[in-house]
Motif scaffolding. Structure first.
Motif, short mmCIF file in Angstrom:
data_model
loop_
_atom_site.label_atom_id
_atom_site.label_comp_id
_atom_site.label_asym_id
_atom_site.label_seq_id
_atom_site.Cartn_x
_atom_site.Cartn_y
_atom_site.Cartn_z
N PRO A 61 0.80 -1.24 0.00
CA PRO A 61 0.00 0.00 0.00
C PRO A 61 0.83 1.28 0.00
O PRO A 61 0.51 2.23 -0.73
N GLU A 62 1.89 1.31 0.79
CA GLU A 62 2.69 2.53 0.89
C GLU A 62 3.42 2.83 -0.42
O GLU A 62 3.42 3.97 -0.89
N LYS A 67 -2.09 8.49 0.88
CA LYS A 67 -1.48 7.44 1.70
C LYS A 67 -2.47 6.82 2.67
O LYS A 67 -2.51 5.60 2.85
N LYS A 120 -4.03 2.92 2.36
CA LYS A 120 -3.93 1.99 3.48
C LYS A 120 -5.30 1.38 3.79
O LYS A 120 -5.41 0.18 4.07
N TRP A 121 -6.35 2.21 3.73
CA TRP A 121 -7.70 1.74 4.01
C TRP A 121 -8.23 0.86 2.89
O TRP A 121 -8.89 -0.16 3.13
N SER A 155 -6.56 -0.74 0.14
CA SER A 155 -5.84 -1.88 -0.43
C SER A 155 -6.41 -3.23 -0.03
O SER A 155 -6.53 -4.12 -0.88
#
Length: 332
Positions: free
Chosen positions: A255-256, A275, A279-280, A282
């Motif tokens: 994700p990052e 970002k 993160k939420w 993916s």
């Protein structure tokens, strides 16, 4: 161009000249790639990360494709894809369902997110904690008949009626401006607007559609093509989806790094939002599906039945013709 030269001729030329210039090498590469266009459904966001990853990591090029990622014009992605002016587009199951019943020849070829992540959102201080609380409140939408139908569907479960909601069209006004000025609640995708609310320190109350009806757990967004493209250029679609699948798998696993690629590709985006959203989102791309992109005929049929029952369709949908899994990479 490579196809005009034998390997022997290329070897002799390399021996004589030492090496080709970088400019000439780029020309060879560009001319050897098949050019196709992808039209987005909205401005770039984390729904689209897999495409930008595929572009940046060279997955499209490995498949022999040069992909132009374009913003939708006034006509929207569905019309451009249906007319053949673009090979691929981004849409949603509800739009394709309506289009198919109107004989518009677009087809879903992969689901970007496996479950519906949308719902009705309101600032916590509005005290809207269930559909029953919509009574007497103002809803801000974009003027589509489906909005009223979904609101009514949820409210009926709590013995309330959409007739008691003040519905206004806020157009392209963003959620945060609207709830401060005109409205009490709106329909959002949590993965972008909800995450942005978190970053702004705004506490939201959410009623996710999937909490109230399995029939509203439809695919949104999806990747589309048209029937002619499917019939005449299936290999191109296969290559495109293979590259895109790699892109989304990379975003699922990293994700990052995927967020960094999207930020670099679209510098106008807010870094912090991208970002946090990535993160939420993916883990939601594939969720509980056996692989990314796969679609189920029951999901298509259930939502089409719901739309038909709510008088949102001119006719019934042939669910099996509205989508296909044939271009997804085979399981290894």
């Amino acid at each position: 161009m490579l196809k005009k030269w034998s390997l022997l001729a290329i070897s002799v030329l390399f021996f004589i000249t030492g090496c080709a210039s970088e400019e000439n090498q780029e020309e060879v590469t560009d001319e050897s790639l098949e050019k196709v266009k992808l039209v987005l459904d909205w401005t770039p966001n984390t729904n689209h990360t897999g495409f930008y990853v595929a572009q940046e990591k060279g997955y499209f090029e490995e498949e022999g494709l040069e992909v132009e990622i374009a913003l939708p014009g006034e006509t929207g992605a569905n019309q451009v894809v249906a007319s053949g002016k673009a090979a691929f587009g981004i849409s949603a199951q509800e739009q394709i369902t309506e289009a198919r019943t109107q004989d518009i020849p677009i087809v879903s070829i992969a689901a970007i997110i496996h479950h519906n992540t949308s719902g009705f959102a309101s600032p916590a201080d509005k005290n809207i904690t269930s559909p029953a609380d919509y009574v007497g409140k103002t809803y801000g939408g974009w003027g589509a008949p489906v909005e009223s139908a979904v609101l009514d569907s949820l409210m009926k479960q709590e013995n309330a009626s959409v007739e008691d909601v003040n519905i206004i069209n806020v157009g392209n006004t963003d959620f945060f401006t609207s709830v401060k000025r005109d409205i009490d609640f709106s329909w959002i995708y949590y993965g972008w607007t909800g995450v942005e609310a978190e970053l702004r320190g705004m506490e939201l109350n959410m009623q996710y559609l999937t909490d109230y009806s399995d029939k509203l757990d439809y695919y949104t967004p999806v990747i589309t093509s048209n029937e002619t493209m499917i019939q005449e250029n299936p290999k191109t679609i296969e290559k495109f989806i293979r590259a895109v699948s790699k892109g989304y798998q990379f975003a699922i696993d990293n994700p990052e790094k995927a967020a960094d690629i999207l930020i670099e590709s679209v510098p106008d985006l807010d870094d912090e939002l991208v970002k946090a959203s990535q993160k939420w989102l993916s883990p939601k791309y594939q969720a509980d599906a056996k692989k990314w992109g796969i679609q189920d005929v029951e999901v298509w049929q259930d939502y089409a039945n719901w739309m038909y029952e709510n008088e949102l369709l001119d006719g019934e949908l042939d669910a099996e013709s509205a989508f296909t899994n044939q271009f997804l990479p085979e399981d290894k």
